[in-house]
Write a protein that holds these residues in place. Structure first.
Motif, short mmCIF file in Angstrom:
data_model
loop_
_atom_site.label_atom_id
_atom_site.label_comp_id
_atom_site.label_asym_id
_atom_site.label_seq_id
_atom_site.Cartn_x
_atom_site.Cartn_y
_atom_site.Cartn_z
N GLY A 7 13.28 78.29 51.88
CA GLY A 7 13.23 78.11 50.44
C GLY A 7 14.27 77.11 49.98
N SER A 8 14.08 76.59 48.80
CA SER A 8 15.06 75.66 48.23
C SER A 8 15.82 76.29 47.07
CB SER A 8 14.35 74.40 47.73
OG SER A 8 13.52 74.71 46.61
N GLY A 9 15.44 77.53 46.71
CA GLY A 9 16.08 78.18 45.58
C GLY A 9 15.43 77.83 44.26
N GLY A 10 14.34 77.06 44.30
CA GLY A 10 13.64 76.70 43.07
C GLY A 10 13.10 77.93 42.37
N PRO A 11 13.05 77.90 41.04
CA PRO A 11 12.66 79.09 40.28
C PRO A 11 11.22 79.54 40.50
CG PRO A 11 12.78 77.18 38.85
CD PRO A 11 13.32 76.76 40.18
N TYR A 12 10.33 78.64 40.88
CA TYR A 12 8.93 79.01 41.02
C TYR A 12 8.59 79.58 42.39
CZ TYR A 12 8.44 76.49 36.65
OH TYR A 12 8.58 76.09 35.37
N GLU A 13 9.46 79.40 43.37
CA GLU A 13 9.16 79.86 44.72
C GLU A 13 8.93 81.37 44.76
OE1 GLU A 13 12.13 78.33 47.39
OE2 GLU A 13 11.67 76.28 46.83
N GLU A 14 9.80 82.12 44.13
CA GLU A 14 9.65 83.58 44.11
C GLU A 14 8.51 84.01 43.19
OE1 GLU A 14 11.01 85.95 46.03
OE2 GLU A 14 11.86 84.26 47.12
N VAL A 15 8.44 83.41 42.01
CA VAL A 15 7.44 83.79 41.02
C VAL A 15 6.03 83.49 41.52
CG1 VAL A 15 6.58 83.35 38.67
CG2 VAL A 15 9.04 83.48 39.10
#
Length: 127
Positions: A7-15
């Motif tokens: 992951g890159s920590g981007g907000p959409y990765e988890e969502v």
């Protein structure tokens, strides 16, 4: 064959449930990368600059997963405006001219965020 996800920590990765890079055996695949940095579209109106940023994000993610630019074997570019095809293609040539991966460039109807003019995907292979 092992599968690793980065992951890159981007907000959409988890969502939205995706990884920036997936490594499956010798293959590494990036998710679509755009010019969004810290939640803000960079270089609004400049597709070439957006392409540089998007490829930079993709290549940085691949490097973090162990794949240098020399291992890139395929790229895809999704461009919103036909007028930007040449400038985006030239940016691709600047970045990948020594590597010469296979590549596709698609002209598409639009992006979810209207200010985004290009999205890229990059694949690498590490034997």
């Amino acid at each position: 064959m092992s599968i690793d996800r980065y992951g890159s920590g981007g907000p959409y990765e988890e969502v939205y449930g995706y990884s920036r890079v997936v490594k499956a055996g010798p293959w590494l695949f990036t998710a679509g990368c755009t010019s969004i940095v810290d939640g803000v579209v960079q270089h609004v109106g400049d597709a070439a600059a957006q392409a540089r940023t998007a490829f930079g994000i993709a290549l940085s993610a691949l490097r973090q997963a162990g794949a240098p630019i020399s291992t890139v074997v395929r790229t895809r570019m999704f461009v919103v405006q036909g007028v930007d095809v040449d400038s985006v293609g030239r940016v691709h040539g600047e970045i990948f001219g020594d590597v010469k991966p296979t590549s596709s460039l698609y002209l598409i109807a639009g992006m979810v965020v209207p200010e985004i003019l290009i999205e890229v995907e990059v694949e690498a292979y590490i034997p």
